[in-house]
Scaffold this active site. Structure first.
Site, PDB file in Angstrom:
ATOM      1  N   TYR A 190       0.829  -1.208   0.000  1.00  8.08           N
ATOM      2  CA  TYR A 190       0.000   0.000   0.000  1.00  8.08           C
ATOM      3  C   TYR A 190       0.856   1.248   0.000  1.00  8.08           C
ATOM      4  CZ  TYR A 190       0.876   1.034   4.964  1.00  8.08           C
ATOM      5  OH  TYR A 190       1.467   1.370   6.151  1.00  8.08           O
TER       6      TYR A 190
ATOM      7  N   ARG B 169       8.114   4.138  -4.837  1.00  5.94           N
ATOM      8  CA  ARG B 169       8.176   3.191  -3.703  1.00  5.94           C
ATOM      9  C   ARG B 169       7.130   2.084  -3.864  1.00  5.94           C
ATOM     10  NH1 ARG B 169       7.571   5.449   2.306  1.00  5.94           N
ATOM     11  NH2 ARG B 169       5.410   5.646   1.618  1.00  5.94           N
TER      12      ARG B 169
ATOM     13  N   ARG C 159      -8.270 -20.322  -0.964  1.00  2.00           N
ATOM     14  CA  ARG C 159      -7.136 -20.214  -0.046  1.00  2.00           C
ATOM     15  C   ARG C 159      -6.096 -21.321  -0.223  1.00  2.00           C
ATOM     16  NH1 ARG C 159      -5.166 -21.639   4.950  1.00  2.00           N
ATOM     17  NH2 ARG C 159      -4.223 -19.919   6.133  1.00  2.00           N
TER      18      ARG C 159
ATOM     19  N   HIS D 292      -1.518 -21.325   0.242  1.00  2.00           N
ATOM     20  CA  HIS D 292      -0.411 -20.407   0.506  1.00  2.00           C
ATOM     21  C   HIS D 292       0.344 -19.986  -0.759  1.00  2.00           C
ATOM     22  CE1 HIS D 292      -1.306 -21.481   4.593  1.00  2.00           C
ATOM     23  NE2 HIS D 292      -0.415 -20.612   5.034  1.00  2.00           N
TER      24      HIS D 292
ATOM     25  N   LYS E  20       6.458  -1.920   1.871  1.00  2.00           N
ATOM     26  CA  LYS E  20       5.294  -1.310   2.524  1.00  2.00           C
ATOM     27  C   LYS E  20       4.107  -2.263   2.411  1.00  2.00           C
ATOM     28  CE  LYS E  20       3.308   3.301   3.172  1.00  2.00           C
ATOM     29  NZ  LYS E  20       3.350   3.236   4.624  1.00  2.00           N
TER      30      LYS E  20
ATOM     31  N   GLU F  52      12.200   2.877  14.165  1.00  2.00           N
ATOM     32  CA  GLU F  52      11.197   3.857  13.713  1.00  2.00           C
ATOM     33  C   GLU F  52       9.979   3.772  14.626  1.00  2.00           C
ATOM     34  OE1 GLU F  52       9.729   2.907   9.762  1.00  2.00           O
ATOM     35  OE2 GLU F  52       9.750   0.767  10.201  1.00  2.00           O
TER      36      GLU F  52
ATOM     37  N   LEU G  63      11.063   1.441   7.235  1.00  2.00           N
ATOM     38  CA  LEU G  63      10.370   1.824   6.003  1.00  2.00           C
ATOM     39  C   LEU G  63      11.008   3.156   5.571  1.00  2.00           C
ATOM     40  CD1 LEU G  63       7.641   3.542   4.746  1.00  2.00           C
ATOM     41  CD2 LEU G  63       8.076   1.218   4.030  1.00  2.00           C
TER      42      LEU G  63
END
Ligand code: PDD
Length: 282
Positions: free
Chosen positions: A31, A50, A99, A101, A148, A180, A204
């Protein structure tokens, strides 16, 4: 307000994703959050770059930047003229598949792409004047936090722990060194030198961090990208967070210990410079 989901603009109440969305099942997505000042996206190109790195890191296909930009402009266009500040959220997940993996078979699902713009309230001046209180927590996140990803449970738990202790936010500490905060980077200043953790895989690499480093250099402030400890942080002349929605936010105390200056001159100067760069001040 309308949101954008998988190629369509739809009312927010009708924007639905599947129970088999890999973002929902596995936090298998990435995101971005971008600040919108007076209808303008702040540092769009840096955020897009990014996003590209995050997508590549989890082996999702690149997105079309000009298409995202077009969508962003349309969403921003829905803001009322009184909304001077907003945030644009972009999320891309590995799409919808029963579902399992392993990645879905090639071509079996397009990525899910969600974008919305929502108003944000500017940070009150009193908050900048008083500074915020922080706690420290062990940085037990994975070793790839430079990506991110939407997998933010450690950040969520750390933030909640801070709230439960009456603090504003938490500072992650790995091997004795400050990394951070839960959704912001952290700087400290000592004897005129500005310090922040180097951009390794353990932080990040914030766009605001990048901009603040440029702003500091433009003011001939010496910058040192060396990790620092909690003890060094508590002894600092001043400290502050940087982030898209945090901007430059002075820190007043850490684990209950007051800093020398609850709202230091460097933080205030850099916040003013940031606002100027965002077109908010002359
Ligand atoms: N968070 N570190 C972490 C863990 C973050 O989640 C963020 C941003 C930052 C600062 O990055 P930037 O300056 O590019 O916003 C640092 C966003 C705002 C969020 O999750 O809402």
């Amino acid at each position: 307000m309308q949101v954008y989901l998988n190629g369509k603009f739809v009312p927010e109440s009708q924007a639905m994703v599947s129970i088999d969305d890999r973002g929902f099942l596995f936090a298998d997505g990435v995101y971005e959050v971008i600040h919108v000042y007076r209808q303008k996206l702040f540092e769009w190109d840096l955020h897009l770059a990014r996003l590209g790195r995050s997508l590549a890191a989890i082996q999702l296909p690149a997105v079309d930047g000009s298409e995202l930009s077009r969508v962003a402009q349309q969403l921003i266009g829905e803001l009322g003229p009184e909304q001077s500040e907003a945030s644009l959220y972009i999320e891309v997940t590995r799409g919808t598949h029963r579902r399992s993996h392993g990645f879905p078979p090639p071509g079996s699902t397009p990525p899910t792409v969600l974008m919305w713009v929502r108003p944000v309230n500017p940070i009150p001046e009193e908050t900048v004047d008083h500074g915020i209180s922080m706690i420290t927590v062990p940085d037990d996140r994975w070793a790839q936090v430079w990506i991110k990803t939407i997998g933010l449970l450690p950040n969520v738990l750390a933030k909640e722990k801070a709230h439960q202790k009456g603090a504003f936010d938490a500072i992650f500490v790995r091997d004795g060194m400050v990394t951070e905060a839960t959704s912001a980077n952290i700087f400290m200043a000592k004897d005129g030198v500005l310090y922040t953790a180097p951009a390794t895989n353990y932080i990040l690499p914030g766009i605001t961090r990048h901009v603040v480093l440029e702003l500091a250099q433009a003011r001939n402030i010496t910058v040192n990208l060396t990790p620092f400890s909690v003890d060094q942080l508590v002894m600092a002349d001043e400290a502050f967070l940087t982030g898209t929605l945090t901007e430059v936010l002075p820190i007043a105390s850490i684990d209950g210990y007051p800093l020398k200056s609850p709202s230091g001159p460097l933080a205030r100067q850099l916040l003013q410079d940031l606002h100027e760069r965002a077109g908010l001040q002359p």
